[in-house]
Scaffold this active site. Structure first.
Site, mmCIF file in Angstrom:
data_model
loop_
_atom_site.group_PDB
_atom_site.id
_atom_site.type_symbol
_atom_site.label_atom_id
_atom_site.label_comp_id
_atom_site.label_asym_id
_atom_site.label_seq_id
_atom_site.Cartn_x
_atom_site.Cartn_y
_atom_site.Cartn_z
ATOM 1 N N GLY A 104 0.786 -1.107 -0.111
ATOM 2 C CA GLY A 104 -0.124 0.084 0.016
ATOM 3 C C GLY A 104 0.992 1.221 0.080
ATOM 4 C CD GLN B 64 3.084 5.862 3.165
ATOM 5 O OE1 GLN B 64 2.020 5.267 2.484
ATOM 6 N NE2 GLN B 64 4.092 5.009 3.732
ATOM 7 C CB CYS C 147 5.109 2.428 7.895
ATOM 8 S SG CYS C 147 4.655 3.854 7.349
ATOM 9 C CG LEU C 148 6.520 1.074 1.892
ATOM 10 C CD1 LEU C 148 5.677 1.367 0.844
ATOM 11 C CD2 LEU C 148 7.619 0.277 2.223
ATOM 12 C CG HIS D 130 -0.803 1.235 7.467
ATOM 13 N ND1 HIS D 130 0.091 0.697 8.358
ATOM 14 C CD2 HIS D 130 0.002 2.069 6.506
ATOM 15 C CE1 HIS D 130 1.257 1.250 8.173
ATOM 16 N NE2 HIS D 130 1.264 2.117 6.962
ATOM 17 C CD GLU D 131 -1.262 2.277 2.780
ATOM 18 O OE1 GLU D 131 -1.036 3.642 2.747
ATOM 19 O OE2 GLU D 131 -0.564 1.403 2.866
ATOM 20 C CG HIS E 167 -0.076 6.680 5.980
ATOM 21 N ND1 HIS E 167 0.947 7.416 6.544
ATOM 22 C CD2 HIS E 167 0.305 5.593 5.630
ATOM 23 C CE1 HIS E 167 1.929 6.474 6.653
ATOM 24 N NE2 HIS E 167 1.459 5.374 5.926
HETATM 25 O O1 K1U Z 1 1.565 2.416 4.013
HETATM 26 C C1 K1U Z 1 2.755 1.919 3.924
HETATM 27 O O2 K1U Z 1 3.675 2.411 4.402
HETATM 28 C C2 K1U Z 1 3.026 0.532 3.092
HETATM 29 C C3 K1U Z 1 2.798 -0.650 4.100
HETATM 30 C C4 K1U Z 1 1.442 -1.074 4.092
HETATM 31 C C5 K1U Z 1 1.120 -2.105 5.185
HETATM 32 C C6 K1U Z 1 1.818 -3.414 5.492
HETATM 33 C C7 K1U Z 1 1.608 -4.063 6.376
HETATM 34 C C8 K1U Z 1 0.618 -3.966 7.111
HETATM 35 C C9 K1U Z 1 -0.141 -2.948 7.092
HETATM 36 C C10 K1U Z 1 0.037 -1.885 5.982
HETATM 37 C C11 K1U Z 1 3.731 -1.877 3.389
HETATM 38 O O3 K1U Z 1 3.514 -2.060 2.525
HETATM 39 S S1 K1U Z 1 5.109 -2.188 4.402
HETATM 40 C C12 K1U Z 1 5.853 -3.357 3.364
HETATM 41 C C13 K1U Z 1 4.995 -4.896 3.443
HETATM 42 O O4 K1U Z 1 4.331 -5.208 4.337
HETATM 43 C C14 K1U Z 1 5.258 -5.983 2.577
HETATM 44 C C15 K1U Z 1 6.170 -5.690 1.446
HETATM 45 C C16 K1U Z 1 6.272 -6.562 0.469
HETATM 46 C C17 K1U Z 1 5.377 -7.900 0.431
HETATM 47 C C18 K1U Z 1 4.428 -8.159 1.561
HETATM 48 C C19 K1U Z 1 4.417 -6.787 2.467
HETATM 49 ZN ZN ZN Z 2 2.555 3.471 6.201
#
Ligand code: K1U
Ligand code: ZN
Length: 172
Positions: free
Chosen positions: A45, A50, A94-95, A136-137, A140
């Site tokens: 996401g 972001q 979270c990225l 989560h998004e 944000h």
């Molecule tokens: O919003 C963001 O920072 C993105 C975030 C979203 C998220 C992940 C996990 C739980 C809730 C919300 C991410 O994508 S973090 C990376 C991640 O979880 C992932 C990366 C590659 C494959 C699978 C998952």
């Molecule tokens: Zn995030």
């Protein structure tokens, strides 16, 4: 085009984002860039703040199986119109807070209404990782990060690590 992802702490990640009044070609390009940025990260996401744009736009694709067809979703002005009483706990990342993870409890299922890229109104019930990710998004868009669900000590420890990371990145 891959856009740089802001790292916490940053004032743009704390803002309540503006609703999108009209889906312009510029916002279409932003959505396309956000999907490219999310897949490149990689993530499941990404929210517009972001990448420094304080507008109510998120993108998601929670299909994790590399053999399965991707399902990129673009959501303008997403709104949770129903949440389940059942809760589920997921270890979130979270990225904007790289390499930090913590368990967060949220409603297990949510029904979300949004405007799609073509201007049509959409509604869908999400469960599992999709439900966690969409909540989560949307957080944000309201200036809220997953670390805001943690206790003050843990939150402060993560914030200090991110300040150090930003100083190191600025030096190199
Ligand atoms: O919003 C963001 O920072 C993105 C975030 C979203 C998220 C992940 C996990 C739980 C809730 C919300 C991410 O994508 S973090 C990376 C991640 O979880 C992932 C990366 C590659 C494959 C699978 C998952
Ligand atoms: Zn995030």
């Amino acid at each position: 085009m891959i856009r740089p992802i802001l790292i916490h702490p940053d004032p743009r990640l704390k803002k309540v984002c503006e609703p999108v009044a009209e889906i312009t070609p510029e916002l279409g390009k932003l959505a396309e860039d956000m999907l490219e940025t999310m897949y490149d990260a990689p993530g499941v996401g990404l929210a517009a703040p972001q990448v420094g744009v304080t507008k109510r736009l998120i993108v998601m694709d929670c299909v994790k199986d590399p053999e399965a067809a991707p399902r990129p979703l673009v959501l303008f002005n997403p709104q949770i119109i129903w949440s389940s009483e059942d809760l589920s706990t997921y270890e979130e990342g979270c990225l904007s807070i790289p390499e930090q993870y913590a368990e967060v409890e949220r409603p297990a299922e949510v029904r979300v209404r949004w405007t799609a890229l073509d201007g049509s109104e959409q509604e869908e019930q999400f469960a599992g990782l999709w439900a966690t990710c969409v909540q989560h998004e949307i957080d944000h868009l309201d200036g809220k990060l997953f670390i805001d669900y943690l206790g003050p000590l843990k939150r402060q420890m993560i914030t200090r690590k991110m300040e150090k990371l930003k100083r190191e990145r600025a030096r190199s």
